[in-house]
Design a protein around this motif. Structure first.
Motif, mmCIF file in Angstrom:
data_model
loop_
_atom_site.group_PDB
_atom_site.id
_atom_site.type_symbol
_atom_site.label_atom_id
_atom_site.label_comp_id
_atom_site.label_asym_id
_atom_site.label_seq_id
_atom_site.Cartn_x
_atom_site.Cartn_y
_atom_site.Cartn_z
ATOM 1 N N LEU A 229 5.613 -4.016 2.828
ATOM 2 C CA LEU A 229 5.048 -2.979 3.228
ATOM 3 C C LEU A 229 4.685 -2.020 2.117
ATOM 4 C CD1 LEU A 229 5.463 -0.932 6.447
ATOM 5 C CD2 LEU A 229 5.874 -0.005 4.324
ATOM 6 N N GLY A 230 3.820 -1.274 1.830
ATOM 7 C CA GLY A 230 3.444 -0.251 0.748
ATOM 8 C C GLY A 230 2.655 0.752 0.926
ATOM 9 N N ASP A 231 2.548 1.635 0.130
ATOM 10 C CA ASP A 231 1.829 3.058 0.159
ATOM 11 C C ASP A 231 1.010 3.192 -1.077
ATOM 12 O OD1 ASP A 231 0.987 5.313 0.733
ATOM 13 O OD2 ASP A 231 2.796 6.254 1.349
ATOM 14 N N VAL A 232 -0.003 3.078 -1.154
ATOM 15 C CA VAL A 232 -1.065 3.317 -2.611
ATOM 16 C C VAL A 232 -1.061 4.942 -2.618
ATOM 17 C CG1 VAL A 232 -3.255 3.352 -3.314
ATOM 18 C CG2 VAL A 232 -1.964 1.256 -2.367
ATOM 19 N N CYS A 233 -1.100 5.576 -3.783
ATOM 20 C CA CYS A 233 -1.194 7.163 -3.845
ATOM 21 C C CYS A 233 -2.685 7.123 -3.822
ATOM 22 C CB CYS A 233 -0.896 7.313 -5.457
ATOM 23 S SG CYS A 233 -1.302 9.115 -5.609
ATOM 24 N N GLY A 234 -3.032 8.167 -2.780
ATOM 25 C CA GLY A 234 -4.384 8.851 -2.557
ATOM 26 C C GLY A 234 -4.795 8.189 -1.394
ATOM 27 N N LYS A 235 -6.244 8.737 -1.294
ATOM 28 C CA LYS A 235 -7.069 8.368 0.181
ATOM 29 C C LYS A 235 -8.280 7.716 -0.282
ATOM 30 C CE LYS A 235 -4.206 10.741 3.509
ATOM 31 N NZ LYS A 235 -3.670 9.739 4.196
ATOM 32 N N GLY A 236 -9.221 7.446 0.298
ATOM 33 C CA GLY A 236 -10.583 7.143 0.468
ATOM 34 C C GLY A 236 -10.901 5.661 -0.280
ATOM 35 N N PRO A 237 -11.944 5.485 -0.742
ATOM 36 C CA PRO A 237 -12.567 4.232 -1.273
ATOM 37 C C PRO A 237 -11.625 3.821 -2.514
ATOM 38 C CG PRO A 237 -14.362 5.658 -1.067
ATOM 39 C CD PRO A 237 -13.165 6.328 -0.864
ATOM 40 N N GLN A 238 -11.224 4.638 -3.417
ATOM 41 C CA GLN A 238 -10.496 4.285 -4.651
ATOM 42 C C GLN A 238 -9.006 3.624 -3.914
ATOM 43 O OE1 GLN A 238 -11.952 7.070 -4.268
ATOM 44 N NE2 GLN A 238 -13.526 6.954 -5.599
ATOM 45 N N SER A 277 -7.010 2.003 -18.457
ATOM 46 C CA SER A 277 -8.213 2.861 -19.087
ATOM 47 C C SER A 277 -8.855 3.812 -18.460
ATOM 48 C CB SER A 277 -9.095 1.946 -19.704
ATOM 49 O OG SER A 277 -9.910 1.218 -18.593
ATOM 50 N N GLY A 278 -8.465 4.133 -17.168
ATOM 51 C CA GLY A 278 -9.140 5.046 -16.528
ATOM 52 C C GLY A 278 -7.999 6.107 -15.638
ATOM 53 N N GLU A 279 -8.528 6.390 -14.460
ATOM 54 C CA GLU A 279 -7.477 6.915 -13.612
ATOM 55 C C GLU A 279 -6.429 6.189 -13.449
ATOM 56 O OE1 GLU A 279 -7.344 9.735 -9.515
ATOM 57 O OE2 GLU A 279 -9.275 8.728 -10.231
ATOM 58 N N GLY A 280 -4.984 6.660 -13.554
ATOM 59 C CA GLY A 280 -4.124 5.763 -13.057
ATOM 60 C C GLY A 280 -3.987 5.734 -11.394
ATOM 61 N N ARG A 281 -3.727 4.338 -11.117
ATOM 62 C CA ARG A 281 -3.664 4.119 -9.616
ATOM 63 C C ARG A 281 -2.184 3.319 -9.676
ATOM 64 N NH1 ARG A 281 -6.588 6.672 -6.390
ATOM 65 N NH2 ARG A 281 -8.712 7.044 -7.158
ATOM 66 N N TYR A 282 -1.444 3.701 -8.600
ATOM 67 C CA TYR A 282 0.000 3.127 -8.404
ATOM 68 C C TYR A 282 0.335 3.176 -6.866
ATOM 69 C CZ TYR A 282 1.358 8.200 -8.233
ATOM 70 O OH TYR A 282 1.553 9.497 -7.837
ATOM 71 N N CYS A 283 1.496 2.578 -6.658
ATOM 72 C CA CYS A 283 1.979 2.511 -5.316
ATOM 73 C C CYS A 283 3.363 2.228 -5.207
ATOM 74 C CB CYS A 283 1.116 1.309 -4.590
ATOM 75 S SG CYS A 283 1.708 -0.412 -5.166
ATOM 76 N N THR A 284 3.769 2.440 -3.875
ATOM 77 C CA THR A 284 5.306 1.941 -3.590
ATOM 78 C C THR A 284 5.313 0.582 -2.837
ATOM 79 O OG1 THR A 284 5.538 3.301 -1.898
ATOM 80 C CG2 THR A 284 5.869 4.613 -3.861
ATOM 81 N N ALA A 285 6.298 -0.068 -2.882
ATOM 82 C CA ALA A 285 6.136 -1.291 -1.856
ATOM 83 C C ALA A 285 7.618 -1.854 -1.793
ATOM 84 C CB ALA A 285 5.159 -2.382 -2.434
ATOM 85 N N ILE A 286 7.637 -2.514 -0.600
ATOM 86 C CA ILE A 286 8.947 -3.301 -0.264
ATOM 87 C C ILE A 286 8.460 -4.684 -0.080
ATOM 88 C CG2 ILE A 286 10.835 -3.861 1.129
ATOM 89 C CD1 ILE A 286 11.343 -1.110 1.609
ATOM 90 N N PHE A 287 8.958 -5.499 -0.919
ATOM 91 C CA PHE A 287 8.601 -7.055 -0.538
ATOM 92 C C PHE A 287 9.963 -7.888 -0.313
ATOM 93 C CE2 PHE A 287 8.070 -11.441 -2.122
ATOM 94 C CZ PHE A 287 6.563 -11.662 -1.584
ATOM 95 N N GLY A 288 9.767 -8.959 0.670
ATOM 96 C CA GLY A 288 10.644 -9.550 1.115
ATOM 97 C C GLY A 288 10.555 -10.928 1.127
ATOM 98 N N VAL A 289 11.541 -11.939 1.635
ATOM 99 C CA VAL A 289 11.495 -13.029 2.239
ATOM 100 C C VAL A 289 12.432 -13.356 3.387
ATOM 101 C CG1 VAL A 289 11.682 -15.796 1.724
ATOM 102 C CG2 VAL A 289 10.723 -13.966 0.001
ATOM 103 N N LEU A 290 12.125 -13.825 4.277
ATOM 104 C CA LEU A 290 13.029 -14.187 5.487
ATOM 105 C C LEU A 290 13.142 -15.633 5.713
ATOM 106 C CD1 LEU A 290 10.978 -11.931 8.335
ATOM 107 C CD2 LEU A 290 13.047 -11.232 6.952
ATOM 108 N N GLN A 291 14.375 -15.937 5.994
ATOM 109 C CA GLN A 291 14.720 -17.441 6.122
ATOM 110 C C GLN A 291 15.612 -17.523 7.456
ATOM 111 O OE1 GLN A 291 16.154 -19.293 2.811
ATOM 112 N NE2 GLN A 291 16.500 -21.394 4.092
ATOM 113 N N PRO A 292 15.136 -17.649 8.544
ATOM 114 C CA PRO A 292 15.697 -18.004 9.845
ATOM 115 C C PRO A 292 16.551 -19.163 9.630
ATOM 116 C CG PRO A 292 13.187 -17.557 10.211
ATOM 117 C CD PRO A 292 13.589 -17.816 8.875
ATOM 118 N N ASP A 293 17.794 -19.011 10.022
ATOM 119 C CA ASP A 293 18.728 -19.905 9.950
ATOM 120 C C ASP A 293 19.401 -19.906 11.618
ATOM 121 O OD1 ASP A 293 20.476 -21.914 9.267
ATOM 122 O OD2 ASP A 293 21.101 -20.708 7.491
ATOM 123 N N ASP A 294 20.426 -20.782 11.701
ATOM 124 C CA ASP A 294 20.931 -21.006 13.033
ATOM 125 C C ASP A 294 21.804 -19.745 13.458
ATOM 126 O OD1 ASP A 294 22.112 -22.182 15.015
ATOM 127 O OD2 ASP A 294 23.880 -22.926 14.092
ATOM 128 N N GLY A 295 20.779 -19.054 14.286
ATOM 129 C CA GLY A 295 21.431 -17.812 15.179
ATOM 130 C C GLY A 295 21.079 -16.529 14.381
#
Length: 425
Positions: A229-238, A277-295
């Protein structure tokens, strides 16, 4: 022999004063008659039954008639169009009878060539000293310029109304297109994960702007699932372009290396190289891995500048899974990301969200909602699984009203809730 002492009479001296007054009176009458006949508006006098007794040259020229055709032979209503006659009978004449005068009534008269000429009519009843009505004096003003102006004004209003309708239709089509594009940046629906429940929600702050929030859930292999889940800086087409790039980069990176820190590192490299080389674009994000196990479910995640995930426990407590020090993604060529691990038991829910939720404005002083308020809210909700928590948070977002001025994405994950005793599903 001439007389040199004879005095010269002053002007008027020795003349008949009455004769002089008569000359001036005659001149005034001639001037008044000429003014009446050649006035820029029409004049006529009618008997009480409407028979025309007097009419000026201006009005005769408009009508294309001779005086002999009109005076004593026609009534005022004979000069009007069919519609004018009807209005005269139903409105004009009754008002004149009640009030003794009417002013500025719009009518149409028949001109030469049977053309219709718009006029403004003012009439007044002339009475005797005893108050008996004698005749009606009427003034007729040429309203063709005014009618043309009104026609142009109506045309302008109709054009403006049509433009407004077209603009609304265009805006509706634009919003529909933006909604379709926004949905293309999000999974159509979350996949079913064996032994787990997943729920999500996306709040769009403005239907006219593409948001930069994104999330996803997908399988890595037969036993593990990746989420982000993440959030890109700004709005619109860019921002939408960055969102699309971030989603597919994280998906590709996860299939190559399932370590959450490595996935965010790959995304950082891609964003920085793409936009350096142009307008800086960045974002925030959390990335994870789930591994269901016994219970239970093992969670391994990493954060890059994103608000910490929140865990609602089955025992009623709630707390953040802190990931301090994670840097924004795409700003620097090398970035540090923070990893964390957790175990989810039945009844526990892992909540990921974007900062539109915690930065909503609340109360009369419009203070930030904040992390602590979110933790408290989550603690007060029954621990009934991801879908129940997302439903409660959806209601919370709606309660913010116009205080919620940013897009907000929610993703909740957890083991399938235990069945409540006595309740069948």
């Amino acid at each position: 022999m001439c007389r040199t002492d004879q005095s010269v009479p002053e002007p008027g001296e020795g003349q008949d004063v009455d004769a002089t007054d008569a000359v001036f009176t005659s001149l005034l009458e001639d001037s008044a008659e000429e003014l009446y006949e050649q006035a820029p508006c029409g004049y006529l006098s009618t008997l009480m039954d409407g028979t025309i007794a007097k009419i000026n040259t201006t009005l005769l020229e408009w009508l294309g008639l001779e005086r002999s055709q009109v005076v004593g032979r026609m009534r005022f209503t004979d000069l009007l169009t069919v519609g004018g006659k009807l209005y005269h009978e139903t409105h004009f004449a009754p008002l004149l009878q009640m009030k003794g005068e009417v002013s500025g009534i719009a009518l149409d008269i028949k001109t030469a060539g049977k053309q219709r000429m718009p006029v403004l009519v003012t009439s007044k009843v002339k009475t005797s000293e005893d108050g008996d009505p004698l005749l009606i004096r009427t003034t007729v003003f040429d309203a063709r310029d005014r009618r043309a102006y009104e026609t142009e004004l109506r045309r302008g209003r109709q054009a403006a109304e049509e433009a407004r309708r077209q603009s609304e239709a265009d805006r509706a089509r634009l919003q529909e297109a933006l909604a379709v594009l926004q949905q293309s940046l999000l999974p159509a629906e979350l996949p079913a994960v064996p032994g787990m429940e997943a729920a999500s929600y996306y709040h769009t702050a403005s239907p006219d702007l593409l948001g930069g929030d994104f999330y996803d859930l997908f399988p890595l292999d037969a036993h593990r699932w990746a989420f982000f889940l993440g959030d890109v800086c700004g709005k619109g087409p860019q921002a939408a372009a960055v969102t699309s790039l971030a989603r597919y980069t994280l998906r590709a990176a996860a299939l190559h290396n399932t370590n959450p820190v490595n996935a965010l590192t790959t995304l950082n490299t891609v964003l920085h190289d793409r936009y350096t080389s142009g307008e800086g674009r960045y974002c925030t994000a959390i990335f994870g891995v789930l591994q269901p196990d016994d219970g239970h479910v093992e969670v391994h995640l990493a954060s890059g500048g994103h608000p910490s995930a929140l865990i609602q426990r089955a025992d009623g407590s709630s707390d953040y899974l802190h990931t301090p020090g994670g840097m924004l993604i795409g700003v620097l060529p090398k970035a540090t990301f923070t990893a964390a691990r957790a175990r989810l038991l039945p009844g526990d829910t892992l909540l990921l969200y974007t900062d539109g939720l915690t930065e909503a404005r609340t109360g009369p002083d419009r203070t930030l909602y904040g992390d602590e308020a979110l933790r408290t809210f989550t603690t007060t909700q029954p621990a009934q699984g991801p879908q129940a928590l997302i439903t409660a948070l959806t209601g919370l977002l709606a309660s913010f009203g116009d205080g919620l001025d940013d897009d907000t994405a929610l993703l909740a994950l957890g083991p399938t809730p235990l069945a409540t005793p006595g309740v069948t599903t």
